[in-house]
Design a protein around this motif. Structure first.
Motif, PDB file in Angstrom:
ATOM      1  N   ASN A  18     -39.953  47.880 -59.219  1.00 49.30           N
ATOM      2  CA  ASN A  18     -40.128  48.505 -60.518  1.00 49.30           C
ATOM      3  C   ASN A  18     -41.550  48.243 -60.992  1.00 49.30           C
ATOM      4  O   ASN A  18     -42.117  47.177 -60.736  1.00 49.30           O
ATOM      5  N   LEU A  19     -42.112  49.193 -61.722  1.00 48.32           N
ATOM      6  CA  LEU A  19     -43.471  49.033 -62.237  1.00 48.32           C
ATOM      7  C   LEU A  19     -43.470  49.123 -63.762  1.00 48.32           C
ATOM      8  O   LEU A  19     -42.812  49.986 -64.337  1.00 48.32           O
ATOM      9  N   VAL A  20     -44.161  48.201 -64.396  1.00 46.46           N
ATOM     10  CA  VAL A  20     -44.392  48.261 -65.844  1.00 46.46           C
ATOM     11  C   VAL A  20     -45.831  47.838 -66.083  1.00 46.46           C
ATOM     12  O   VAL A  20     -46.217  46.724 -65.716  1.00 46.46           O
ATOM     13  N   ALA A  21     -46.619  48.716 -66.687  1.00 46.52           N
ATOM     14  CA  ALA A  21     -48.005  48.380 -67.027  1.00 46.52           C
ATOM     15  C   ALA A  21     -48.147  48.432 -68.542  1.00 46.52           C
ATOM     16  O   ALA A  21     -47.757  49.419 -69.178  1.00 46.52           O
ATOM     17  N   VAL A  22     -48.650  47.334 -69.103  1.00 44.37           N
ATOM     18  CA  VAL A  22     -48.807  47.249 -70.564  1.00 44.37           C
ATOM     19  C   VAL A  22     -50.203  46.734 -70.891  1.00 44.37           C
ATOM     20  O   VAL A  22     -50.847  46.075 -70.063  1.00 44.37           O
ATOM     21  N   PRO A  23     -50.678  47.009 -72.104  1.00 43.33           N
ATOM     22  CA  PRO A  23     -51.982  46.467 -72.498  1.00 43.33           C
ATOM     23  C   PRO A  23     -51.971  44.939 -72.459  1.00 43.33           C
ATOM     24  O   PRO A  23     -50.933  44.299 -72.701  1.00 43.33           O
ATOM     25  N   ARG A  24     -53.132  44.371 -72.169  1.00 47.12           N
ATOM     26  CA  ARG A  24     -53.271  42.923 -72.016  1.00 47.12           C
ATOM     27  C   ARG A  24     -52.666  42.141 -73.173  1.00 47.12           C
ATOM     28  O   ARG A  24     -52.077  41.092 -72.971  1.00 47.12           O
ATOM     29  N   GLU A  25     -52.785  42.671 -74.411  1.00 49.92           N
ATOM     30  CA  GLU A  25     -52.285  41.893 -75.556  1.00 49.92           C
ATOM     31  C   GLU A  25     -50.757  41.799 -75.575  1.00 49.92           C
ATOM     32  O   GLU A  25     -50.208  40.951 -76.270  1.00 49.92           O
ATOM     33  N   SER A  57     -39.036  48.540 -78.697  1.00 46.26           N
ATOM     34  CA  SER A  57     -40.045  47.683 -79.339  1.00 46.26           C
ATOM     35  C   SER A  57     -41.351  48.415 -79.636  1.00 46.26           C
ATOM     36  O   SER A  57     -42.200  47.884 -80.352  1.00 46.26           O
ATOM     37  N   ARG A  58     -41.528  49.588 -79.053  1.00 44.14           N
ATOM     38  CA  ARG A  58     -42.582  50.522 -79.460  1.00 44.14           C
ATOM     39  C   ARG A  58     -44.011  49.985 -79.347  1.00 44.14           C
ATOM     40  O   ARG A  58     -44.785  50.065 -80.316  1.00 44.14           O
ATOM     41  N   PRO A  59     -44.409  49.468 -78.205  1.00 43.06           N
ATOM     42  CA  PRO A  59     -45.833  49.129 -78.038  1.00 43.06           C
ATOM     43  C   PRO A  59     -46.663  50.409 -77.999  1.00 43.06           C
ATOM     44  O   PRO A  59     -46.140  51.496 -77.708  1.00 43.06           O
ATOM     45  N   ALA A  60     -47.966  50.283 -78.251  1.00 44.84           N
ATOM     46  CA  ALA A  60     -48.847  51.453 -78.333  1.00 44.84           C
ATOM     47  C   ALA A  60     -48.824  52.269 -77.042  1.00 44.84           C
ATOM     48  O   ALA A  60     -48.804  53.495 -77.064  1.00 44.84           O
ATOM     49  N   LEU A  61     -48.802  51.584 -75.896  1.00 45.02           N
ATOM     50  CA  LEU A  61     -48.797  52.298 -74.616  1.00 45.02           C
ATOM     51  C   LEU A  61     -48.052  51.475 -73.574  1.00 45.02           C
ATOM     52  O   LEU A  61     -48.182  50.246 -73.537  1.00 45.02           O
ATOM     53  N   ALA A  62     -47.291  52.136 -72.746  1.00 45.08           N
ATOM     54  CA  ALA A  62     -46.715  51.504 -71.563  1.00 45.08           C
ATOM     55  C   ALA A  62     -46.533  52.583 -70.513  1.00 45.08           C
ATOM     56  O   ALA A  62     -46.165  53.721 -70.828  1.00 45.08           O
ATOM     57  N   ILE A  63     -46.826  52.232 -69.275  1.00 38.84           N
ATOM     58  CA  ILE A  63     -46.612  53.153 -68.154  1.00 38.84           C
ATOM     59  C   ILE A  63     -45.645  52.483 -67.192  1.00 38.84           C
ATOM     60  O   ILE A  63     -45.828  51.316 -66.830  1.00 38.84           O
ATOM     61  N   THR A  64     -44.585  53.195 -66.816  1.00 38.92           N
ATOM     62  CA  THR A  64     -43.584  52.637 -65.913  1.00 38.92           C
ATOM     63  C   THR A  64     -43.325  53.619 -64.776  1.00 38.92           C
ATOM     64  O   THR A  64     -43.758  54.769 -64.827  1.00 38.92           O
ATOM     65  N   HIS A  65     -42.596  53.148 -63.759  1.00 38.97           N
ATOM     66  CA  HIS A  65     -42.056  54.091 -62.775  1.00 38.97           C
ATOM     67  C   HIS A  65     -40.980  54.933 -63.470  1.00 38.97           C
ATOM     68  O   HIS A  65     -40.391  54.501 -64.473  1.00 38.97           O
TER      69      HIS A  65
END
Lengths: 263, 263
Positions: free
Chosen positions: B38-45, B237-245
Motif C-alpha cells: 500500500n502507498l500513502v504519501a503525505v506532506p512532511r508536517e 481527518s482531512r489533511p491538505a494533500l495525500a496521495i495513495t494507491h
C-alpha cells in the motif's frame, strides 16, 4: 544486592513504587512475567526522526508505545515515567550531563516519550528452559557494547548498533536462538553468535554499558540487539535534550511478557 | 481481464513497467512471490502523525518502509513511486479529487511516502495450501469494508479500521488463520471470523472498496486488517494533500514475500 527480598515476586506497581521512593538498582529479574522497557524522551521536533529511526532499526528499537507530547503515563503503565525508573540519564547536546533517580527537574511539556522493548522480557523464558543467564546469576547489570555496525540513519539521528551479551553453553545456543526468536517485539533472535571481534568489540571484559560477566569454558558469547542503541545515536547526533533510562535500569510495565510472544 | 498472459510470472520490474506504461488493473496475482505494498504519501508536517498512527495500529498499518521527503525510490523498489502503480487516488482536504494512473502532476518535494504491507503477500501461501482465494478465482479486486471499529488515533489522524474479506470453507478457516499468522508484517492473522454485523458491515455484497465476491454455502467470511485503513483516516481527518494507491492497485516491490514470513 538490592536489599529487596523477592524482586521477582513484586507486582509492577510495587516495583515502580520502590524505584519512585529512591531504590537504584538494575531491574533484571524484577516483577517476573512483566515486560520491561527502555525509555527515550525527546523534544517533539525530534520525535519523527526517532520514530523513523526505530522503524528502520526494529531489532534494536522495537517500539512498544509512544506517549503523546507532555504525557507521563500510558496504556502499558499506570504511573509516571519521570519518577518510576530507578535511574535516568540526561543528555544535553549529546553530552551525558547527569545520572539521576528523578527526572522531573529536567522534564519539559514538549517531550515525547518512547517505550522500547527490552531483552529482559525473554530472560524469564530462557531461565524456565534451563538456559543460564549469567548476569542474573551474578547479580549484576547485563554487559552491553557499542559495535562497529551502523544503524540505518533517519533524519538527524545516526549511530552504531548496541548489543547486550549473554554467555551460553555451546549445546544450548540453538535453544537460546529458538526461544528468543519468539519475542520479536523485544529484540528477538540474536544478531550475532560467537566472535566479538566481528562486531568490533575488542574486550568482552570491558563493556561500554553495564557490568562484565564471566564467560566460562565451553560457553559462547551470544549478542542481542539492545535498546541502548538510541542512546548511542543521541550521543552521536547531539540533540538539544534527551532523557533516557540508565542502561539496565528499566521501566517495569504492566504489560505481560507473554503479550510480546509470538503465537 | 488484464490482457497480460502470465501476470504471476512477471518480474516486479516488468510489472511496474506495464503499470508505468498505462496498464490499469488490480495487482492481486501479479509477480508471484514478491511483496506488494500500500502507498500513502503525505506532506512532511503530517508524517509524524502517520508514522505514529501506523505504530499504534500495526495490524492494518504494518510499515515496510518510509522514504525520505522527496524520494521516489527506495531499498525495496528500484523504480518511481509516482508512476509505477496502476492507479492512484488524490485526496485534497480529505476529498477524493482524482483517480489517476500517473501521480506526477500532484507530487510535491515535501511528500513523505509510506509503504505499508499488503495481504496479497500471503495469498500465494493460501493458494499453495489449497485454501481458495475467491477474488483471484473470479478475476476481480478483493472486497474491502469500513468497519465500526475505531483505530487508535495519533495527532491529527483518526479513523475506522478497514478490512479485506475472503470467504473460506469452514473446514479451512483454521488453516487460513495459521498460514496468515506467519505474516505479521503484512496484516497477519484475521481480525475477525464470521459475523459481518459485529464489524458494522451491513451487506457483504456492497463493499466500500473493490468488488463483491461470491460467498458459497459452507463458507465463512474471514476478515483481515487492510492497508486502505490510512485512506479512511485521511478522508476523515482531512489533511491538505495525500496521495495513495487506488485500493487493490498496489506497488509491486522487489522484496520477496518470504522476507515477511516468520521463521
Amino acid at each position: 544486592m538490592t536489599g529487596v527480598k523477592d524482586p521477582a515476586g513484586l507486582s509492577p506497581a510495587a516495583a515502580r513504587q520502590l524505584f519512585r521512593e529512591g531504590l537504584v538498582t538494575p531491574t533484571a529479574g524484577f516483577a517476573s512475567g512483566y515486560a520491561q522497557a527502555n525509555l527515550v524522551a525527546v523534544p517533539r521536533e525530534l520525535a519523527y526522526d526517532l520514530l523513523l529511526f526505530a522503524q528502520r532499526n526494529p531489532k534494536p528499537c522495537p517500539v512498544l508505545d509512544v506517549l503523546d507530547a507532555g504525557e507521563v503515563s500510558g496504556p502499558i503503565l499506570d504511573g509516571d515515567v519521570r519518577t518510576d525508573l530507578p535511574a535516568y540519564r540526561v543528555f544535553v547536546d549529546g553530552e551525558l550531563v547527569e545520572e539521576t533517580p528523578d527526572a522531573r527537574s529536567w522534564w519539559r511539556p514538549d517531550l515525547v516519550t518512547f517505550l522500547i522493548g527490552c531483552s529482559f522480557t525473554f530472560e524469564t523464558a530462557l531461565v524456565l528452559d534451563g538456559v543460564p543467564v549469567r548476569h542474573l546469576e551474578q547479580g549484576v547489570n547485563v554487559p552491553m557494547y557499542r559495535t562497529s555496525r551502523r544503524c540505518r540513519s533517519a533524519g538527524a539521528l545516526a549511530g552504531p548498533l548496541v548489543v547486550s551479551m549473554r554467555p551460553v553453553p555451546a549445546d544450548r545456543v540453538a535453544d537460546a536462538v529458538r526461544i528468543t526468536a519468539r519475542y520479536p517485539a523485544v529484540h528477538g533472535a540474536p544478531v550475532h553468535v560467537g566472535d566479538p571481534g566481528a562486531l568490533g568489540i575488542a574486550d568482552l571484559g570491558r563493556p561500554d554499558y553495564g557490568d562484565p560477566v564471566e564467560v566460562r569454558p565451553g560457553e559462547v558469547p551470544v549478542f542481542w540487539a539492545c535498546g541502548v542503541t538510541p542512546q548511542a545515536a543521541i550521543a552521536e547526533s547531539r540533540p538539544a535534550l534527551a532523557i533516557t533510562h540508565a542502561p539496565g535500569h528499566m521501566l517495569v510495565t504492566d504489560a505481560r511478557d507473554a503479550a510480546y510472544q509470538q503465537p
